[in-house]
Design a protein around this motif. Structure first.
Motif, PDB file in Angstrom:
ATOM      1  N   MET A 112       0.721  -1.081  -0.031  1.00 27.11           N
ATOM      2  CA  MET A 112      -0.077  -0.070  -0.082  1.00 27.11           C
ATOM      3  C   MET A 112       0.901   1.148  -0.138  1.00 27.11           C
ATOM      4  SD  MET A 112      -3.069   1.132   2.775  1.00 27.11           S
ATOM      5  CE  MET A 112      -3.825   2.478   2.706  1.00 27.11           C
ATOM      6  N   ILE A 113       0.629   2.220  -0.828  1.00 26.72           N
ATOM      7  CA  ILE A 113       1.378   3.467  -0.896  1.00 26.72           C
ATOM      8  C   ILE A 113       0.949   4.393   0.170  1.00 26.72           C
ATOM      9  CG2 ILE A 113       2.079   5.326  -2.655  1.00 26.72           C
ATOM     10  CD1 ILE A 113       1.453   3.454  -4.762  1.00 26.72           C
ATOM     11  N   LEU A 114       1.585   4.911   0.975  1.00 35.55           N
ATOM     12  CA  LEU A 114       1.492   5.874   1.868  1.00 35.55           C
ATOM     13  C   LEU A 114       1.407   7.025   1.386  1.00 35.55           C
ATOM     14  CD1 LEU A 114       3.101   4.043   5.058  1.00 35.55           C
ATOM     15  CD2 LEU A 114       0.719   4.104   4.262  1.00 35.55           C
ATOM     16  N   THR A 115       0.419   7.848   1.560  1.00 39.90           N
ATOM     17  CA  THR A 115       0.395   9.246   0.879  1.00 39.90           C
ATOM     18  C   THR A 115       0.227  10.232   2.289  1.00 39.90           C
ATOM     19  OG1 THR A 115      -1.865   9.209   0.682  1.00 39.90           O
ATOM     20  CG2 THR A 115      -0.472   8.386  -0.975  1.00 39.90           C
ATOM     21  N   GLY A 116      -0.307   9.946   3.388  1.00 39.03           N
ATOM     22  CA  GLY A 116      -0.694  11.114   4.257  1.00 39.03           C
ATOM     23  C   GLY A 116      -1.933  11.672   4.162  1.00 39.03           C
ATOM     24  N   ASP A 117      -2.409  12.783   5.159  1.00 36.33           N
ATOM     25  CA  ASP A 117      -3.896  13.026   5.176  1.00 36.33           C
ATOM     26  C   ASP A 117      -3.779  14.246   4.227  1.00 36.33           C
ATOM     27  OD1 ASP A 117      -2.405  14.831   6.641  1.00 36.33           O
ATOM     28  OD2 ASP A 117      -3.529  14.600   8.430  1.00 36.33           O
ATOM     29  N   ARG A 118      -2.653  14.727   3.725  1.00 32.82           N
ATOM     30  CA  ARG A 118      -2.766  15.688   2.718  1.00 32.82           C
ATOM     31  C   ARG A 118      -2.762  15.526   1.067  1.00 32.82           C
ATOM     32  NH1 ARG A 118      -1.359  20.791   4.145  1.00 32.82           N
ATOM     33  NH2 ARG A 118      -0.463  21.238   2.208  1.00 32.82           N
ATOM     34  N   GLY A 119      -2.744  14.120   0.851  1.00 32.73           N
ATOM     35  CA  GLY A 119      -2.850  13.645  -0.517  1.00 32.73           C
ATOM     36  C   GLY A 119      -1.425  13.848  -1.111  1.00 32.73           C
ATOM     37  N   LEU A 120      -1.235  13.736  -2.440  1.00 32.53           N
ATOM     38  CA  LEU A 120      -0.040  13.734  -3.090  1.00 32.53           C
ATOM     39  C   LEU A 120       0.157  15.406  -3.499  1.00 32.53           C
ATOM     40  CD1 LEU A 120      -0.542  11.086  -5.894  1.00 32.53           C
ATOM     41  CD2 LEU A 120       0.977  10.853  -3.813  1.00 32.53           C
ATOM     42  N   THR A 121       1.270  15.582  -3.572  1.00 32.29           N
ATOM     43  CA  THR A 121       1.714  16.885  -4.086  1.00 32.29           C
ATOM     44  C   THR A 121       1.419  16.850  -5.480  1.00 32.29           C
ATOM     45  OG1 THR A 121       3.838  16.604  -4.547  1.00 32.29           O
ATOM     46  CG2 THR A 121       3.491  17.080  -2.181  1.00 32.29           C
ATOM     47  N   THR A 122       1.122  18.148  -5.886  1.00 33.40           N
ATOM     48  CA  THR A 122       0.876  18.318  -7.383  1.00 33.40           C
ATOM     49  C   THR A 122       2.101  17.819  -8.221  1.00 33.40           C
ATOM     50  OG1 THR A 122      -0.546  20.313  -7.128  1.00 33.40           O
ATOM     51  CG2 THR A 122       0.285  20.028  -9.080  1.00 33.40           C
ATOM     52  N   ALA A 123       3.206  18.288  -7.905  1.00 35.87           N
ATOM     53  CA  ALA A 123       4.279  17.720  -8.719  1.00 35.87           C
ATOM     54  C   ALA A 123       4.586  16.405  -8.745  1.00 35.87           C
ATOM     55  CB  ALA A 123       5.663  18.266  -8.038  1.00 35.87           C
ATOM     56  N   GLU A 124       4.275  15.577  -7.482  1.00 30.72           N
ATOM     57  CA  GLU A 124       4.357  14.173  -7.436  1.00 30.72           C
ATOM     58  C   GLU A 124       3.020  13.418  -8.171  1.00 30.72           C
ATOM     59  OE1 GLU A 124       5.342  10.188  -6.356  1.00 30.72           O
ATOM     60  OE2 GLU A 124       6.412  12.097  -6.569  1.00 30.72           O
ATOM     61  N   ALA A 125       2.003  14.046  -8.180  1.00 31.56           N
ATOM     62  CA  ALA A 125       0.808  13.524  -9.221  1.00 31.56           C
ATOM     63  C   ALA A 125       1.030  13.733 -10.568  1.00 31.56           C
ATOM     64  CB  ALA A 125      -0.494  14.198  -8.748  1.00 31.56           C
ATOM     65  N   GLU A 126       1.759  14.679 -11.053  1.00 29.21           N
ATOM     66  CA  GLU A 126       2.189  14.958 -12.553  1.00 29.21           C
ATOM     67  C   GLU A 126       3.306  14.024 -12.681  1.00 29.21           C
ATOM     68  OE1 GLU A 126       1.517  16.321 -16.198  1.00 29.21           O
ATOM     69  OE2 GLU A 126       0.494  17.023 -14.128  1.00 29.21           O
ATOM     70  N   ARG A 127       4.172  13.635 -11.961  1.00 29.29           N
ATOM     71  CA  ARG A 127       5.286  12.669 -12.302  1.00 29.29           C
ATOM     72  C   ARG A 127       4.669  11.309 -12.454  1.00 29.29           C
ATOM     73  NH1 ARG A 127       8.182   8.858 -10.277  1.00 29.29           N
ATOM     74  NH2 ARG A 127       7.036   8.859  -8.168  1.00 29.29           N
ATOM     75  N   ARG A 128       3.692  11.023 -11.546  1.00 23.97           N
ATOM     76  CA  ARG A 128       3.267   9.672 -11.875  1.00 23.97           C
ATOM     77  C   ARG A 128       2.191   9.561 -13.006  1.00 23.97           C
ATOM     78  NH1 ARG A 128       1.662   7.647  -5.670  1.00 23.97           N
ATOM     79  NH2 ARG A 128       3.480   8.120  -4.751  1.00 23.97           N
ATOM     80  N   PHE A 129       1.600  10.519 -13.119  1.00 22.93           N
ATOM     81  CA  PHE A 129       0.807  10.575 -14.426  1.00 22.93           C
ATOM     82  C   PHE A 129       1.636  10.498 -15.767  1.00 22.93           C
ATOM     83  CE2 PHE A 129      -1.331  12.735 -18.008  1.00 22.93           C
ATOM     84  CZ  PHE A 129      -2.503  11.948 -17.967  1.00 22.93           C
ATOM     85  N   GLU A 130       2.898  11.127 -15.824  1.00 25.17           N
ATOM     86  CA  GLU A 130       3.618  10.874 -16.829  1.00 25.17           C
ATOM     87  C   GLU A 130       4.331   9.691 -16.873  1.00 25.17           C
ATOM     88  OE1 GLU A 130       3.855  13.265 -19.460  1.00 25.17           O
ATOM     89  OE2 GLU A 130       2.770  14.560 -18.426  1.00 25.17           O
ATOM     90  N   SER A 131       4.566   9.136 -15.888  1.00 28.58           N
ATOM     91  CA  SER A 131       5.104   7.618 -15.887  1.00 28.58           C
ATOM     92  C   SER A 131       4.195   6.600 -16.256  1.00 28.58           C
ATOM     93  CB  SER A 131       5.855   7.287 -14.515  1.00 28.58           C
ATOM     94  OG  SER A 131       4.973   7.372 -13.557  1.00 28.58           O
ATOM     95  N   GLY A 132       2.955   6.794 -16.639  1.00 33.58           N
ATOM     96  CA  GLY A 132       1.816   5.891 -16.948  1.00 33.58           C
ATOM     97  C   GLY A 132       1.057   5.414 -15.779  1.00 33.58           C
ATOM     98  N   GLN A 133       0.992   6.123 -14.593  1.00 35.91           N
ATOM     99  CA  GLN A 133       0.455   5.518 -13.653  1.00 35.91           C
ATOM    100  C   GLN A 133      -1.100   6.356 -13.241  1.00 35.91           C
ATOM    101  OE1 GLN A 133       2.407   4.995  -9.640  1.00 35.91           O
ATOM    102  NE2 GLN A 133       4.570   5.738 -10.793  1.00 35.91           N
ATOM    103  N   GLY A 134      -1.372   7.010 -14.567  1.00 34.89           N
ATOM    104  CA  GLY A 134      -2.631   7.842 -14.543  1.00 34.89           C
ATOM    105  C   GLY A 134      -3.953   6.645 -14.885  1.00 34.89           C
ATOM    106  N   ASN A 135      -5.286   7.359 -14.718  1.00 31.87           N
ATOM    107  CA  ASN A 135      -6.049   6.718 -14.763  1.00 31.87           C
ATOM    108  C   ASN A 135      -6.715   6.465 -16.266  1.00 31.87           C
ATOM    109  OD1 ASN A 135      -8.277   4.882 -13.757  1.00 31.87           O
ATOM    110  ND2 ASN A 135      -9.506   6.471 -13.415  1.00 31.87           N
ATOM    111  N   ALA A 136      -5.646   6.800 -17.236  1.00 32.01           N
ATOM    112  CA  ALA A 136      -6.229   6.870 -18.503  1.00 32.01           C
ATOM    113  C   ALA A 136      -6.695   5.694 -19.219  1.00 32.01           C
ATOM    114  CB  ALA A 136      -4.903   6.986 -19.524  1.00 32.01           C
TER     115      ALA A 136
END
Length: 819
Positions: free
Chosen positions: A1-25
């Motif tokens: 399980m990926i721990l994210t904390g109660d603030r969610g991901l940062t915008t930069a981290e979310a964008e990095r994951r999206f670019e790496s193919g971890q998006g809901n496309a």
């Protein structure tokens, strides 16, 4: 399980994951790709036959006789353009109505498209949300036995809400029906249910139907018949040239090939599928311009077939806007106003409870009470206040703290199932009186006890009524007129609601639906046959649960009805999905929109008559046009068999058949398919079409054979004269078939038929056209015989029409009891 904390991901981290193919496309779009459209319209068996014949004639240098290839190419282009335009419209509308996801980014709640959700995102879930990616519950706003309540009916078929606690998985495609909280995304894209549900719901698909099934069956028959027919025709044409050896040596094989190509091409009903597809596509675009989104184009046929329409009262007959009227205190229990204020301001409050926020806004909110959210099956919600002094917000007034215990807000007859207590009996009687007057009535009750510990929330003991609350809904201005239209069209309307049946009946009466009282769904049987009998008798139902809505759809379908179901709530989704035609309002939950075949984008109920009329127009016109094409296929097969077996030269050049095909079928078919038509849908499309087309085609064949026999005995006529006589005979009778099928008469239909007659006359009047098509004026005796044959054919076509009308009436009379 990926721990994210109660603030969610940062915008930069979310964008990095999206670019790496971890998006809901996932593959999106409401319709086929351009390549799929091209393939479906170009690479067909009939196109292969047509363009093969086109190539053969070009190779022989007979380009004049290859003209049939140009209309076929033109028709294919029209089909591609029309469907692509429909695709663009549907894609644009689907994007406007696509679901969104609510996530925490940098500790801030933001809304993003489902495709931008990445693994590790924290989804913020509230009542009514569709879950767009598979996730694991991190936190619930409701502790104890409540938690998040998730409707997984779209996945499991079970309409009961399932309680999810911290650590439980929630699946995309399911919906939140109670509570709120956060959940961490663990699967996205093609690995999640969203890719399988939402995308499929918006995908262009050729729905199986009587109309398309019949056409497919016809095309399969014709395909099997073409192979032996080609051999018969080819042999007959070679024999007509003196036999295979003579024809090959003398060069007569060229004329034999031309005749064979003409015979085969005439058998192919190439435009039938094309006209059907274009009619569906044009209808889809027309409805889109009226703010109606068709998520599956062939669902237009369903519009024509509907004879039972189930309406959800709220949001359909009424605007769906609930307004608080008044509170009638029944017993003085301290703090009841404050309890109502808190319930109305809760983030997961339903539409009715939210109406309480403003009138009771002066009461301070309670701090962290235990809440049991509203559930449409049990029809109540509750707040549980402990024995400790009630903590209020900082600005709260200390007076009138709510009495500890359980406060229940819900439908009176669900909160109090036993009216033995005098106070309860009085409250239920007063609630009934208010409901009969058209007011939606809820009761606020109190018990000093806590709810019993159980897997599902249960009411505590010792409940006493504290206050009755009345609400009102504004009836839509267009509701009465719309229901009147359905009554005129023979569509039976049933109003189905979760509200008190007396309230539902009062609203139904206000819009002109005849009903003395509504039926309480709690008294309905579970057996579908018994339920169907009740549904045939009664029209208004209240206290209907989600499971019963689905059962009603199945019961009506079992009795032969074609059912349309409207709705906007999450709990309507399964019934809408199972109905023959599911219709979602613009305010519908995302899950409900995803499974509906139609979405009323502006939520206007008065769009419905236009929707039904459009469906009836399309299917009635397609049946009319199909008779034209099938008449041509019949006479083409019959002429080919007779002339092939008798070793006669085929009586037409391909270019001459282009005249008759264009004037009697091709051009008028496009106009007739798009004209107004209010005929009601009737089953038995194929039987009715063949009952007219086969006799009509045989009449044409007999007329052509008669002209050939008379001409062979009456004198020596040139081949051009014989071909001209056959062309006039075919066109004269086939145009009258067109005139018969274009009825009932209207100015536009008369204009179309007269224009086709004028086109035929121009071919003979203009020397250039006459020479090009190799036709000529007929000798007087041959001309008179052709005229007499055509007149006789017209009389026989009229007799056939009269018989066909009686035949279809008998078929309909037999079909009605069978339903």
């Amino acid at each position: 399980m990926i721990l994210t904390g109660d603030r969610g991901l940062t915008t930069a981290e979310a964008e990095r994951r999206f670019e790496s193919g971890q998006g809901n496309a996932a593959p999106t779009g409401s319709s086929r790709s351009l390549w799929e459209i091209l393939a479906a319209n170009v690479f067909t068996l009939f196109n292969g036959i047509v363009f093969a014949g086109f190539g053969v004639l070009l190779a022989l240098g007979r380009w004049q006789d290859a003209l049939f290839g140009l209309p076929a190419l033109f028709n294919t282009v029209i089909g591609v353009v029309q469907e692509f335009n429909a695709k663009r419209t549907l894609d644009r509308l689907a994007v406007l109505n696509a679901p969104t996801a609510r996530v925490l980014r940098d500790g801030v709640e933001v809304e993003i498209s489902p495709e931008r959700v990445v693994i590790g995102d924290l989804l913020v879930l509230r009542t009514g949300d569709q879950i767009t990616a598979d996730a694991r519950v991190v936190e619930s706003d409701h502790a104890g036995p409540s938690g998040l309540e998730i409707d997984e009916s779209l996945l499991t078929g079970e309409s009961d809400a399932i309680r999810k606690r911290e650590g439980d998985e929630v699946l995309s495609g399911s919906s939140v029906v109670g509570g709120s909280g956060t959940a961490e995304v663990i699967r996205v894209g093609v690995d999640s249910y969203a890719a399988k549900l939402t995308v499929e719901a918006r995908k262009f698909s050729m729905v199986r139907s009587e109309l398309r099934g019949s056409i497919d069956r016809l095309l399969k028959w014709i395909t099997w018949a073409l192979a032996p027919m080609i051999l018969i025709v080819a042999n007959g044409q070679m024999q007509a040239q003196g036999g295979w050896e003579v024809a090959i040596e003398s060069g007569g094989w060229r004329e034999a090939v031309v005749g064979a190509v003409a015979a085969v091409i005439a058998m192919v009903p190439l435009g039938l599928v094309l006209v059907t597809s274009i009619a569906f596509a044009v209808s889809g675009v027309a409805l889109a311009q009226r703010k109606v989104l068709i998520q599956e184009l062939p669902a237009v046929e369903g519009l024509a077939r509907v004879d039972a329409l189930c309406l959800d009262k709220t949001g359909t007959l009424t605007t769906g806007e609930m307004v608080f009227d008044r509170a009638l205190p029944l017993r003085e229990v301290a703090g009841w106003e404050r309890v109502l204020g808190h319930m109305g301001a809760a983030p997961d409050a339903n539409g009715t409870a939210r109406c309480l926020a403003e009138p009771f806004s002066g009461a301070a909110l309670l701090a962290d009470p235990e809440a049991i959210p509203f559930d449409s099956a049990r029809k109540w919600s509750a707040l549980v206040i402990g024995d400790d002094p009630v903590r209020l917000d900082a600005d709260a007034a200390p007076a009138q703290s709510p009495v500890p215990g359980t406060w229940v807000l819900g439908a009176p007859e669900f909160v109090f199932r036993d009216a033995a207590d005098e106070r309860v009996a009085h409250a239920l009687a007063e609630a009934g009186r208010l409901a009969e007057a058209g007011s939606r009535t809820l009761v606020l009750a109190h018990s000093p006890a806590r709810p019993p510990a159980a897997e599902r929330p249960e009411l505590p003991a010792e409940l006493v009524p504290v206050a009755l609350l009345t609400f009102s809904e504004r009836v839509r201005d267009d509701a009465a007129q719309t229901l009147s239209y359905f009554a005129e069209q023979g569509v039976d309307v049933r109003v189905i609601s979760g509200d008190d049946p007396r309230t539902v009946a009062a609203v139904a009466r206000s819009v002109g639906l005849e009903c003395e009282t509504g039926r309480d769904a709690r008294t309905l049987p579970e057996d579908l046959d018994e339920l169907g009998e009740i549904l045939d008798r009664e029209r208004v139902f209240g206290r209907v649960t989600p499971r019963q809505k689905l059962a009603m759809v199945h019961a009506l379908q079992r009795r032969g009805h074609v059912v349309a179901m409207t709705g906007d709530g999450v709990n309507d989704a399964l019934a809408i999905k199972e109905a023959d035609l599911g219709i979602a309002m613009d305010t519908a939950a995302q899950a409900t929109k995803a499974v509906a075949r139609l979405v009323l984008l502006d939520g206007r109920f008065d769009r419905m008559p236009g929707v039904v009329a459009e469906g009836r127009r399309v299917i009635a016109n397609i049946e009319r046009v199909s008779m034209l094409f099938l008449t041509k296929t019949t006479y083409a097969f019959a002429i080919a068999v007779v002339f092939g077996l008798l070793a006669w030269s085929f009586p037409f050049l391909p270019r001459q058949l282009s005249i008759t095909d264009g004037l009697t079928i091709g051009i008028p078919a496009f106009f007739l398919a798009l004209m107004p038509n209010a005929s009601r849908y009737r089953s038995g499309f194929l039987k009715r079409s063949l009952a007219f087309s086969i006799p009509a085609g045989l009449l044409v064949m007999l007329a052509i054979v008669g002209v050939q026999l008379w001409a062979s005995r009456a004198g020596s006529f040139t081949q051009v004269e014989l071909q001209s006589a056959s062309t006039l005979t075919l066109a004269g009778i086939a145009l009258w078939v067109l005139a018969v099928l274009a009825r009932p008469v209207s100015p536009l239909r008369v204009l179309v038929v007269l224009a086709m007659y004028a086109g035929l006359a121009l071919v003979w009047l203009i020397p250039l056209l006459r020479d090009f098509f190799q036709v000529t004026w007929l000798p007087a005796d041959l001309g008179l015989f052709v005229l007499g044959t055509v007149v006789s054919g017209i009389v026989l076509v009229e007799l056939l029409r009269a018989w066909h009308l009686r035949f279809t009436r008998r078929v309909d009379e037999v079909a009605v009891p069978a339903e």
